[in-house]
Design an enzyme around this catalytic site. Structure first.
Site, PDB file in Angstrom:
ATOM      1  N   GLY A   1       0.780  -1.231   0.000  1.00 14.58           N
ATOM      2  CA  GLY A   1       0.000   0.000   0.000  1.00 14.58           C
ATOM      3  C   GLY A   1       0.808   1.274   0.000  1.00 14.58           C
ATOM      4  O   GLY A   1       0.269   2.338   0.314  1.00 14.58           O
TER       5      GLY A   1
ATOM      6  N   GLU B   1      -4.014  -3.517   5.760  1.00 15.12           N
ATOM      7  CA  GLU B   1      -5.214  -3.113   5.016  1.00 15.12           C
ATOM      8  C   GLU B   1      -5.000  -3.159   3.508  1.00 15.12           C
ATOM      9  O   GLU B   1      -5.934  -3.408   2.742  1.00 15.12           O
ATOM     10  CB  GLU B   1      -5.654  -1.706   5.455  1.00 15.12           C
ATOM     11  N   ASP B   2      -3.760  -2.959   3.060  1.00 19.90           N
ATOM     12  CA  ASP B   2      -3.493  -2.952   1.621  1.00 19.90           C
ATOM     13  C   ASP B   2      -3.792  -4.310   0.989  1.00 19.90           C
ATOM     14  O   ASP B   2      -4.386  -4.385  -0.097  1.00 19.90           O
ATOM     15  CB  ASP B   2      -2.050  -2.528   1.328  1.00 19.90           C
ATOM     16  N   TYR B   3      -3.391  -5.390   1.670  1.00 25.13           N
ATOM     17  CA  TYR B   3      -3.655  -6.738   1.147  1.00 25.13           C
ATOM     18  C   TYR B   3      -5.152  -6.992   1.011  1.00 25.13           C
ATOM     19  O   TYR B   3      -5.621  -7.516  -0.007  1.00 25.13           O
ATOM     20  CB  TYR B   3      -3.016  -7.783   2.062  1.00 25.13           C
TER      21      TYR B   3
END
Length: 394
Positions: free
Chosen positions: A210, A235-237
């Site tokens: 991210g 959170e990016d995944y």
């Protein structure tokens, strides 16, 4: 005895399969780097018709490079974008940096948000929420504070956002800086990381960090918006997974996500790698097996044993030759990601490469030993599946 022989044959077969897979990864990442990275993207639409973009910039604290990194976003050559600067704490020194840039660039559509909004355990999401809720454009660009860009970076990313693409991301790399710690980071982000990152994306696995991600806001909203990912640390995944689950494709920018933090050291790098490994283990338990055997020294021992078992080759001779080949291919990979002359010598590369490879087992075992992570002034206990709970000091 027959069972032992069968087990040895199976291990030998595994060693040869591992050899093929790892060297395919080497070749895929090197070829992709040469063909795609550091190339000028083809303009998919006229400059004046490029869609608007809302840049969400999470900030915490100040380092020597922060103001210069931030300023590059105020100097983007792009027809229609807004800069939404997000600071969690009211006494954060980053606020003064933001105000200075807002005063210097009054013609840039930029705003400062202070205080965040508590919606979950992820501090980055909490910090970004007020800006996300008022973002006025259909494309959202979330970009970390340590990233610097050049004037056409956003144009390049938007040109990758074709009809069926829902997310455009940049391969993480590191800017030229002084000191051995900087060299160590540059070697990692130019060798081991892009080998896994690029080969995963080329073969269809959704591997996204991210640091610099351009996403369709309506697709994120369909998944519940940013608030839906506040329960995760990585959170990016999970944002990438939500976009992929809705049938959208990913594309990689031709420009790297250039990290240029002014604060760096070997211990900071090591802590970061341990934190990332902990997250991968909790999100993808197969990492426990796959990650150690994909590193040079462990892989060379396994493949060397297989070659000895089948061909009676000397294990240590094979180990040294295999490590040397890996070392050379990593240098080719690094030069490709750099896209120009390296700022350190081949001797510096050799020392940094050896130290980085030697750290891998310690990093992995440290990640297994303690399931808690420290991030952005908070401590969290990770749970299987990627969720986490904050550890509050009593």
């Amino acid at each position: 005895m027959a069972l032992l022989d069968l087990a040895q044959e199976g291990m030998a077969l595994f060693g040869f399969v591992l050899f093929v897979v790892l060297w395919l990864m080497h070749f895929m990442s090197i070829i992709y780097t040469r063909l795609h990275l550091n190339k000028k993207a083809t303009d998919k639409q006229p400059y004046s018709k490029l869609p608007g973009v809302s840049l969400l910039k999470p900030l915490k604290g100040v380092d020597p490079n922060l103001i210069n990194n931030l300023e590059t976003f105020f100097e983007l050559d792009y027809p229609k974008y807004e800069v939404l600067l997000c600071v969690q704490d009211h006494d954060d020194p980053a606020i003064e940096v933001c105000k200075k840039l807002l005063g210097k660039y009054p013609n840039v559509d930029a705003r400062l948000f202070i205080g965040g909004k508590k919606v979950g355990i992820n501090p980055k999401i909490n910090n970004l929420m007020p800006a996300y809720e008022v973002a006025k454009y259909d494309l959202i660009w979330i970009c970390d504070s340590g990233i610097r860009v050049i004037p056409d970076t956003l144009t390049d990313m938007v040109n990758q956002m074709t009809e069926r693409v829902g997310l455009v991301h940049g391969l993480p790399y590191v800017a030229d800086r002084q000191g051995f710690a900087a060299t160590l980071e540059q070697v990692y982000f130019g060798t081991s990381h892009p080998r896994s990152y690029i080969s995963a994306n080329v073969t269809g696995f959704k591997c996204v960090t991210g640091m610099s991600c351009l996403m369709r806001k309506d697709v994120l909203d369909q998944a519940g918006g940013l608030i839906a990912f506040a329960q995760y640390i990585a959170e990016d995944y999970f944002m990438a997974k939500a976009i992929a689950d809705r049938g959208w494709k990913f594309s990689m920018s031709t420009q790297v996500a250039m990290q240029n933090s002014g604060s760096y050291s070997i211990s900071q790098f090591q802590s970061r790698m341990i934190r990332w490994t902990k997250l991968r283990i909790n999100m993808l338990p197969a990492t426990i097996i796959c990650e150690p055997i994909s590193e040079c020294f462990v892989a060379s021992l396994i493949i060397g044993w297989a070659a000895h078992h089948v061909f009676r080759w000397d294990i240590m001779v094979f180990f040294m030759c295999h490590c040397l080949a890996w070392f050379i291919f990593d240098y080719i990979q690094l030069r490709g990601v750099q896209g120009g002359t390296l700022c350190f010598s081949k001797l510096d590369y050799a020392v940094a490469w050896f130290i980085r490879e030697s750290m891998t087992i310690y990093i992995f075992l440290s990640a297994l030993w303690d399931p808690t992570i420290s991030w952005r002034a908070g401590r969290y206990r990770l749970r299987c599946g990627g969720t986490a709970e904050e550890i509050l000091d009593v």
